[in-house]
Design a protein around this motif. Sequence first.
Motif, mmCIF file in Angstrom:
data_model
loop_
_atom_site.group_PDB
_atom_site.id
_atom_site.type_symbol
_atom_site.label_atom_id
_atom_site.label_comp_id
_atom_site.label_asym_id
_atom_site.label_seq_id
_atom_site.Cartn_x
_atom_site.Cartn_y
_atom_site.Cartn_z
ATOM 1 N N LYS A 251 6.838 0.295 -9.962
ATOM 2 C CA LYS A 251 7.728 1.184 -10.722
ATOM 3 C C LYS A 251 7.023 2.489 -11.085
ATOM 4 C CE LYS A 251 10.514 -2.378 -12.893
ATOM 5 N NZ LYS A 251 10.778 -3.116 -14.130
ATOM 6 N N GLY A 252 5.730 2.429 -11.315
ATOM 7 C CA GLY A 252 4.970 3.600 -11.720
ATOM 8 C C GLY A 252 4.547 4.500 -10.574
ATOM 9 N N TRP A 253 4.730 4.049 -9.349
ATOM 10 C CA TRP A 253 4.354 4.862 -8.188
ATOM 11 C C TRP A 253 5.385 5.950 -7.961
ATOM 12 C CZ3 TRP A 253 2.895 0.721 -3.960
ATOM 13 C CH2 TRP A 253 1.702 0.100 -4.332
ATOM 14 N N ASP A 254 4.934 7.082 -7.500
ATOM 15 C CA ASP A 254 5.830 8.197 -7.173
ATOM 16 C C ASP A 254 6.432 7.940 -5.798
ATOM 17 O OD1 ASP A 254 7.202 10.582 -7.081
ATOM 18 O OD2 ASP A 254 5.443 11.740 -6.497
ATOM 19 N N LEU A 255 7.619 7.348 -5.764
ATOM 20 C CA LEU A 255 8.268 6.984 -4.514
ATOM 21 C C LEU A 255 9.568 7.742 -4.321
ATOM 22 C CD1 LEU A 255 7.653 3.145 -4.750
ATOM 23 C CD2 LEU A 255 6.427 4.755 -3.318
ATOM 24 N N ARG B 125 0.833 -1.198 0.000
ATOM 25 C CA ARG B 125 0.000 0.000 0.000
ATOM 26 C C ARG B 125 0.867 1.247 0.000
ATOM 27 N NH1 ARG B 125 -3.317 1.800 4.974
ATOM 28 N NH2 ARG B 125 -4.573 3.423 4.057
ATOM 29 N N ASN B 126 0.509 2.185 -0.860
ATOM 30 C CA ASN B 126 1.182 3.473 -0.938
ATOM 31 C C ASN B 126 0.101 4.536 -1.030
ATOM 32 O OD1 ASN B 126 3.043 5.543 -1.348
ATOM 33 N ND2 ASN B 126 3.095 5.219 -3.555
ATOM 34 N N GLY B 127 -0.317 5.044 0.120
ATOM 35 C CA GLY B 127 -1.426 6.001 0.137
ATOM 36 C C GLY B 127 -2.702 5.313 -0.288
ATOM 37 N N ARG B 128 -3.321 5.833 -1.345
ATOM 38 C CA ARG B 128 -4.571 5.244 -1.837
ATOM 39 C C ARG B 128 -4.338 4.165 -2.886
ATOM 40 N NH1 ARG B 128 -9.469 8.979 -1.252
ATOM 41 N NH2 ARG B 128 -8.767 10.396 0.366
ATOM 42 N N LYS B 129 -3.095 3.970 -3.248
ATOM 43 C CA LYS B 129 -2.757 2.932 -4.230
ATOM 44 C C LYS B 129 -2.399 1.652 -3.485
ATOM 45 C CE LYS B 129 -0.716 6.447 -7.128
ATOM 46 N NZ LYS B 129 0.544 7.024 -7.516
ATOM 47 N N ALA B 130 -2.745 0.511 -4.060
ATOM 48 C CA ALA B 130 -2.424 -0.755 -3.422
ATOM 49 C C ALA B 130 -2.378 -1.866 -4.463
ATOM 50 C CB ALA B 130 -3.453 -1.093 -2.355
ATOM 51 N N THR B 131 -1.562 -2.868 -4.167
ATOM 52 C CA THR B 131 -1.497 -4.058 -5.004
ATOM 53 C C THR B 131 -1.615 -5.282 -4.109
ATOM 54 O OG1 THR B 131 0.914 -4.175 -4.842
ATOM 55 C CG2 THR B 131 0.009 -3.000 -6.747
ATOM 56 N N VAL B 132 -2.038 -6.374 -4.711
ATOM 57 C CA VAL B 132 -2.126 -7.652 -4.011
ATOM 58 C C VAL B 132 -1.245 -8.618 -4.785
ATOM 59 C CG1 VAL B 132 -3.648 -9.498 -3.237
ATOM 60 C CG2 VAL B 132 -4.480 -7.148 -3.290
ATOM 61 N N GLY B 133 -0.270 -9.221 -4.092
ATOM 62 C CA GLY B 133 0.695 -10.091 -4.750
ATOM 63 C C GLY B 133 1.959 -9.321 -5.101
ATOM 64 N N TYR B 134 2.897 -10.008 -5.717
ATOM 65 C CA TYR B 134 4.171 -9.399 -6.096
ATOM 66 C C TYR B 134 3.989 -8.693 -7.437
ATOM 67 C CZ TYR B 134 9.137 -8.954 -7.125
ATOM 68 O OH TYR B 134 10.388 -8.453 -7.436
ATOM 69 N N CYS B 135 4.032 -7.357 -7.444
ATOM 70 C CA CYS B 135 3.723 -6.554 -8.635
ATOM 71 C C CYS B 135 4.753 -5.459 -8.890
ATOM 72 C CB CYS B 135 2.346 -5.927 -8.490
ATOM 73 S SG CYS B 135 1.016 -7.070 -8.166
ATOM 74 N N PRO B 136 6.018 -5.785 -9.130
ATOM 75 C CA PRO B 136 7.027 -4.734 -9.319
ATOM 76 C C PRO B 136 6.731 -3.828 -10.507
ATOM 77 C CG PRO B 136 7.908 -6.865 -9.962
ATOM 78 C CD PRO B 136 6.580 -7.127 -9.307
ATOM 79 N N GLU B 137 6.048 -4.344 -11.533
ATOM 80 C CA GLU B 137 5.735 -3.517 -12.703
ATOM 81 C C GLU B 137 4.795 -2.372 -12.321
ATOM 82 O OE1 GLU B 137 2.790 -6.694 -12.207
ATOM 83 O OE2 GLU B 137 4.962 -6.801 -12.379
#
Length: 118
Positions: free
Chosen positions: A110-114, A95-107
């Motif tokens: 990469k698109g998140w502003d980190l 989870r990154n703020g309101r964005k979230a993924t389930v499982g291993y999702c490096p692709e």
Amino acid sequence: MRVQIFGKSKCFDTKKAERYFKERGISYQLIDMAKKGMSRGELRSVAQAAGGLEALIDEKAKDQAAVMLLKYLAAEDREEKLLENPQVIRTPVVRNGRKATVGYCPEVWKGWDLLDKS
């Protein structure tokens, strides 16, 4: 906001997610699902970002009885059962703020502003 990884200590994909962020110098907080689980607000936020509660259910979880029950419960009852049975949530949930993924999702990560690596 710092990245949060909800995972299980023996989950291979959780370890890979940790390594992904560590190698890039991105700070993260690891939450052990077995010990702490998710709050109702966190679960709702992640479900909304991931495409619904169904996306969070781990079809291969050891507790197959709980998985089957979740499949046949009314939609309004699934959230409560997932909160009671965090062992059937697919990990890692990142989870990154309101964005979230389930499982291993490096692709996706990469698109998140980190850029703020504090």
